[in-house]
Design a protein around this motif. Structure first.
Motif, PDB file in Angstrom:
ATOM      1  N   MET A   1     -72.830 -59.938 -15.340  1.00 51.07           N
ATOM      2  CA  MET A   1     -72.114 -58.894 -15.176  1.00 51.07           C
ATOM      3  C   MET A   1     -72.102 -57.881 -15.798  1.00 51.07           C
ATOM      4  SD  MET A   1     -69.435 -58.188 -13.817  1.00 51.07           S
ATOM      5  CE  MET A   1     -69.350 -59.524 -12.120  1.00 51.07           C
ATOM      6  N   GLU A   2     -71.941 -58.129 -17.317  1.00 47.80           N
ATOM      7  CA  GLU A   2     -72.343 -56.865 -17.875  1.00 47.80           C
ATOM      8  C   GLU A   2     -72.913 -55.469 -18.003  1.00 47.80           C
ATOM      9  OE1 GLU A   2     -73.878 -56.524 -23.471  1.00 47.80           O
ATOM     10  OE2 GLU A   2     -73.326 -58.476 -22.664  1.00 47.80           O
ATOM     11  N   GLU A   3     -74.293 -55.916 -17.719  1.00 48.57           N
ATOM     12  CA  GLU A   3     -74.860 -54.659 -16.787  1.00 48.57           C
ATOM     13  C   GLU A   3     -73.861 -54.589 -15.530  1.00 48.57           C
ATOM     14  OE1 GLU A   3     -77.523 -53.244 -18.465  1.00 48.57           O
ATOM     15  OE2 GLU A   3     -76.959 -54.193 -20.097  1.00 48.57           O
ATOM     16  N   ARG A   4     -73.468 -54.880 -15.789  1.00 46.16           N
ATOM     17  CA  ARG A   4     -72.881 -54.015 -13.888  1.00 46.16           C
ATOM     18  C   ARG A   4     -72.067 -53.790 -14.327  1.00 46.16           C
ATOM     19  NH1 ARG A   4     -72.756 -59.287  -9.366  1.00 46.16           N
ATOM     20  NH2 ARG A   4     -75.225 -59.508  -9.168  1.00 46.16           N
ATOM     21  N   VAL A   5     -71.067 -53.577 -15.083  1.00 43.36           N
ATOM     22  CA  VAL A   5     -69.776 -53.320 -15.466  1.00 43.36           C
ATOM     23  C   VAL A   5     -69.526 -51.685 -16.612  1.00 43.36           C
ATOM     24  CG1 VAL A   5     -68.525 -54.886 -14.876  1.00 43.36           C
ATOM     25  CG2 VAL A   5     -68.844 -54.756 -17.210  1.00 43.36           C
ATOM     26  N   ARG A   6     -71.766 -51.812 -16.566  1.00 46.15           N
ATOM     27  CA  ARG A   6     -71.924 -50.490 -17.679  1.00 46.15           C
ATOM     28  C   ARG A   6     -71.273 -49.325 -17.116  1.00 46.15           C
ATOM     29  NH1 ARG A   6     -73.107 -51.349 -22.464  1.00 46.15           N
ATOM     30  NH2 ARG A   6     -74.292 -53.130 -21.867  1.00 46.15           N
ATOM     31  N   ALA A   7     -70.460 -49.178 -16.287  1.00 45.92           N
ATOM     32  CA  ALA A   7     -70.281 -46.881 -15.972  1.00 45.92           C
ATOM     33  C   ALA A   7     -68.577 -48.332 -16.974  1.00 45.92           C
ATOM     34  CB  ALA A   7     -69.763 -47.686 -14.340  1.00 45.92           C
ATOM     35  N   CYS A   8     -68.178 -48.944 -16.781  1.00 46.08           N
ATOM     36  CA  CYS A   8     -66.951 -49.040 -17.603  1.00 46.08           C
ATOM     37  C   CYS A   8     -66.637 -48.656 -18.696  1.00 46.08           C
ATOM     38  CB  CYS A   8     -66.120 -50.603 -16.408  1.00 46.08           C
ATOM     39  SG  CYS A   8     -66.163 -51.049 -14.898  1.00 46.08           S
ATOM     40  N   VAL A   9     -68.193 -49.176 -19.045  1.00 44.70           N
ATOM     41  CA  VAL A   9     -67.860 -49.181 -20.906  1.00 44.70           C
ATOM     42  C   VAL A   9     -66.814 -47.001 -21.682  1.00 44.70           C
ATOM     43  CG1 VAL A   9     -69.179 -48.844 -22.577  1.00 44.70           C
ATOM     44  CG2 VAL A   9     -69.097 -50.440 -21.268  1.00 44.70           C
ATOM     45  N   TYR A  10     -67.877 -46.644 -20.659  1.00 43.63           N
ATOM     46  CA  TYR A  10     -67.161 -45.136 -21.282  1.00 43.63           C
ATOM     47  C   TYR A  10     -65.958 -44.723 -21.811  1.00 43.63           C
ATOM     48  CZ  TYR A  10     -66.896 -40.269 -22.195  1.00 43.63           C
ATOM     49  OH  TYR A  10     -66.170 -38.786 -22.669  1.00 43.63           O
ATOM     50  N   CYS A  11     -65.453 -45.376 -20.691  1.00 41.53           N
ATOM     51  CA  CYS A  11     -63.435 -45.082 -20.529  1.00 41.53           C
ATOM     52  C   CYS A  11     -62.628 -46.251 -20.645  1.00 41.53           C
ATOM     53  CB  CYS A  11     -62.950 -45.359 -19.490  1.00 41.53           C
ATOM     54  SG  CYS A  11     -63.654 -43.736 -18.416  1.00 41.53           S
ATOM     55  N   HIS A  12     -63.403 -47.700 -21.124  1.00 40.80           N
ATOM     56  CA  HIS A  12     -62.928 -48.553 -21.710  1.00 40.80           C
ATOM     57  C   HIS A  12     -63.280 -49.713 -22.831  1.00 40.80           C
ATOM     58  CE1 HIS A  12     -59.873 -48.680 -18.153  1.00 40.80           C
ATOM     59  NE2 HIS A  12     -60.879 -48.077 -16.722  1.00 40.80           N
ATOM     60  N   GLY A  13     -64.683 -49.375 -22.756  1.00 39.00           N
ATOM     61  CA  GLY A  13     -65.200 -50.187 -24.118  1.00 39.00           C
ATOM     62  C   GLY A  13     -65.634 -51.666 -23.235  1.00 39.00           C
ATOM     63  N   GLU A  14     -66.757 -51.605 -24.628  1.00 37.28           N
ATOM     64  CA  GLU A  14     -67.464 -52.686 -24.645  1.00 37.28           C
ATOM     65  C   GLU A  14     -66.428 -54.069 -24.015  1.00 37.28           C
ATOM     66  OE1 GLU A  14     -70.397 -52.884 -23.771  1.00 37.28           O
ATOM     67  OE2 GLU A  14     -71.328 -51.477 -24.698  1.00 37.28           O
ATOM     68  N   ALA A  15     -67.059 -54.829 -23.323  1.00 35.62           N
ATOM     69  CA  ALA A  15     -65.736 -56.312 -23.008  1.00 35.62           C
ATOM     70  C   ALA A  15     -64.985 -55.672 -23.185  1.00 35.62           C
ATOM     71  CB  ALA A  15     -66.701 -56.963 -23.685  1.00 35.62           C
ATOM     72  N   GLY A  16     -64.925 -54.257 -22.223  1.00 40.00           N
ATOM     73  CA  GLY A  16     -62.927 -53.700 -21.977  1.00 40.00           C
ATOM     74  C   GLY A  16     -61.714 -53.918 -23.369  1.00 40.00           C
ATOM     75  N   LYS A  17     -63.335 -53.647 -24.570  1.00 43.64           N
ATOM     76  CA  LYS A  17     -61.564 -53.536 -25.504  1.00 43.64           C
ATOM     77  C   LYS A  17     -60.930 -52.712 -26.388  1.00 43.64           C
ATOM     78  CE  LYS A  17     -65.678 -52.086 -28.701  1.00 43.64           C
ATOM     79  NZ  LYS A  17     -66.662 -52.021 -29.703  1.00 43.64           N
ATOM     80  N   GLY A  18     -61.367 -51.650 -25.206  1.00 43.35           N
ATOM     81  CA  GLY A  18     -60.405 -50.349 -25.223  1.00 43.35           C
ATOM     82  C   GLY A  18     -61.171 -49.137 -26.121  1.00 43.35           C
ATOM     83  N   THR A  19     -60.122 -48.029 -26.041  1.00 38.96           N
ATOM     84  CA  THR A  19     -60.905 -47.168 -27.160  1.00 38.96           C
ATOM     85  C   THR A  19     -59.741 -46.158 -27.190  1.00 38.96           C
ATOM     86  OG1 THR A  19     -61.355 -44.897 -25.842  1.00 38.96           O
ATOM     87  CG2 THR A  19     -63.119 -46.891 -25.303  1.00 38.96           C
TER      88      THR A  19
END
Length: 203
Positions: A1-19
């Motif tokens: 799943m970590e790879e499947r949500v790679r597109a989310c990282v730029y806006c929401h950070g690694e594992a959704g931690k925020g930016t």
């Protein structure tokens, strides 16, 4: 799943931690039911933001449920809150609305639904910890004007409609600067009555 949500990282950070990008919220640790509701809302066009609508357009419920569980189970420390800004009277008003509400205008306290630590409530009420003031203001404004909606009965639309622009600014200022509590996990589902009937809490 970590790879499947790679597109989310730029806006929401690694594992959704925020930016540090103010209009993109932290996802990590929010209730899975809430996250799933938002993912399906973007997929089905009930929430409008073109990149999210595009990314989710063809994903089935099972996939979105797996994404929601991935972020809900992420346990990542919160960044420091924003420094408090604005007049002391504005911050006091924000704290009053968050912790006590305004009974004369039928505005319940945020803590009544989002929990005493504002960490959210299973299955569908999100935590308000660690959000930036611009994001909070934008979302409350979207509910006030009907451009963001939730599952009926939409309790947030009812609450936001009773807030003035000054109220929104005060709530956003206080929430974004509140200290991070020691317990950040959402409250478990319970039979306790909420001040409003919320569709997001339906079984």
């Amino acid at each position: 799943m970590e790879e499947r949500v790679r597109a989310c990282v730029y806006c929401h950070g690694e594992a959704g931690k925020g930016t540090d990008r103010p209009y993109f919220p932290r996802l990590a640790g929010k209730p899975a039911g809430y996250l799933f509701n938002q993912l399906t809302a973007f997929r089905d066009g009930r929430r409008q933001y073109a990149p999210m609508n595009y990314l989710l357009a063809y994903l089935p419920d099972e996939y979105l449920q797996a994404m929601a569980r991935y972020y809900a189970e992420a346990r990542i420390p919160y960044a420091a809150p924003q420094p408090a800004t604005g007049a002391e009277s504005v911050l006091r008003r924000g704290q009053q609305l968050v912790q006590q509400g305004d009974s004369g205008r039928q505005i319940p306290a945020c803590t009544a639904c989002h929990g005493p630590n504002l960490s959210g409530r299973e299955p569908g009420i999100p935590g308000l910890i660690g959000l930036r003031s611009d994001y909070i203001s934008a979302q409350l404004g979207a509910w006030r004007y009907g451009t963001r909606t939730s599952i009926e009965p939409d309790c947030m639309q009812l609450v936001a409609a009773r807030l003035t622009e000054q109220d929104v600014a005060a709530v956003a200022a206080w929430l974004s600067s509140m200290p991070i509590p020691s317990e950040t996990r959402p409250l478990a589902r319970s039979t306790a009555a909420l001040p409003l009937n919320c569709g997001s809490q339906k079984p």
